[in-house]
Enzyme design. Structure first.
Site, PDB file in Angstrom:
ATOM      1  N   GLY A  47      19.377   9.988   5.720  1.00 50.95           N
ATOM      2  CA  GLY A  47      18.176   9.675   4.950  1.00 50.95           C
ATOM      3  C   GLY A  47      17.638   8.386   5.534  1.00 50.95           C
ATOM      4  N   GLU A  48      17.096   7.536   4.718  1.00 49.52           N
ATOM      5  CA  GLU A  48      16.600   6.248   5.197  1.00 49.52           C
ATOM      6  C   GLU A  48      17.551   5.184   4.670  1.00 49.52           C
ATOM      7  OE1 GLU A  48      15.091   3.303   6.807  1.00 49.52           O
ATOM      8  OE2 GLU A  48      14.771   3.109   4.650  1.00 49.52           O
ATOM      9  N   CYS A  79      24.266   9.993  10.009  1.00 51.32           N
ATOM     10  CA  CYS A  79      23.064   9.201  10.276  1.00 51.32           C
ATOM     11  C   CYS A  79      23.046   7.942   9.397  1.00 51.32           C
ATOM     12  CB  CYS A  79      21.812  10.058  10.115  1.00 51.32           C
ATOM     13  SG  CYS A  79      20.344   9.306  10.855  1.00 51.32           S
ATOM     14  N   ARG A 135      15.766   9.504  14.415  1.00 51.16           N
ATOM     15  CA  ARG A 135      15.838   8.033  14.311  1.00 51.16           C
ATOM     16  C   ARG A 135      17.297   7.600  14.165  1.00 51.16           C
ATOM     17  NH1 ARG A 135      12.450   6.751   9.405  1.00 51.16           N
ATOM     18  NH2 ARG A 135      13.215   4.664   9.754  1.00 51.16           N
ATOM     19  N   HIS A 170      22.692  14.944  12.485  1.00 48.25           N
ATOM     20  CA  HIS A 170      22.642  15.656  11.200  1.00 48.25           C
ATOM     21  C   HIS A 170      23.265  17.046  11.344  1.00 48.25           C
ATOM     22  CE1 HIS A 170      19.827  13.027   8.892  1.00 48.25           C
ATOM     23  NE2 HIS A 170      19.482  12.640  10.104  1.00 48.25           N
ATOM     24  N   GLU A 172      24.210  18.986   9.120  1.00 48.65           N
ATOM     25  CA  GLU A 172      23.764  19.847   8.013  1.00 48.65           C
ATOM     26  C   GLU A 172      22.416  20.520   8.289  1.00 48.65           C
ATOM     27  OE1 GLU A 172      21.634  16.012   7.274  1.00 48.65           O
ATOM     28  OE2 GLU A 172      23.568  16.588   8.136  1.00 48.65           O
TER      29      GLU A 172
END
Length: 196
Positions: A47-48, A79, A135, A170, A172
């Protein structure tokens, strides 16, 4: 059947739940601190990372997450989750959960427009795993007892230290559940050790 939590504050929660279930474990979306007591392992989704940290602080999750890490129950960060698990972050004074003896660089592969996919060889998982990098951070340095499971070029992108697993990519976001299945096995082994 082992019960694996997915921290449900932000990020690719639904996709992780699907992957956990496809790997033969029960998935629980963790939104309350007391749910941490009911699970055998925990996934910190991508996520962020800044937003995730803000939500972790808002809902007072940080200390319970650190306690969960100290309990020896496995944790898997993807991530932004890798950033949460790292003991050292380049350019930042303090760690988040800080459970893994790794140094991580945020957004190391560039911004969103530089997102890409790459075929990875992952130790204990197999060949030709499609890593989706968005990212993505990467591991710059590791302690001696950290096992490097995968690299992309000269960058470490998947690492394990005891009950902790972290990936820059990722897993997933693909239909290949081998990395999640690897974590499910880690959780099963840890649970068996507790029973014995």
């Amino acid at each position: 059947m082992v019960k694996i939590g997915v921290l449900g504050l932000q990020g690719a929660v639904r996709e992780h739940v699907k992957s956990v279930e496809a790997s033969g474990a029960e998935a629980v979306v963790v939104k309350r601190i007391e749910q941490l007591e009911e699970i055998d392992g925990l996934i910190l989704p991508g996520g962020e990372s800044t937003t995730m940290r803000r939500l972790i602080d808002k809902y007072d999750f940080m200390e319970p997450l650190r306690t969960f890490a100290k309990s020896g129950k496995p944790m898997f960060g993807t991530c932004a989750g890798m950033i949460l698990l790292a003991k050292t972050l380049i350019g930042y004074d303090e760690a988040h959960i800080g459970a893994m003896d790794i140094t991580v660089e945020r957004n190391a592969f560039g911004r969103q427009k530089d997102s890409f996919e790459a075929a990875l060889s992952i130790k204990g998982v197999g060949e030709d795993f499609v890593g989706v990098f968005i990212r993505a951070p990467y591991v710059v340095d590791v302690a001696d007892d950290v096992e490097v499971l995968s690299t992309h070029g000269d960058r470490m992108v998947a690492v394990r230290q005891g009950p902790f697993l972290a990936a820059s990519f990722h897993p997933e976001l693909t239909d290949d559940h081998r990395v999640t299945a690897y974590f499910v096995e880690m959780v099963k082994e840890a649970k068996m050790k507790k029973v014995v």
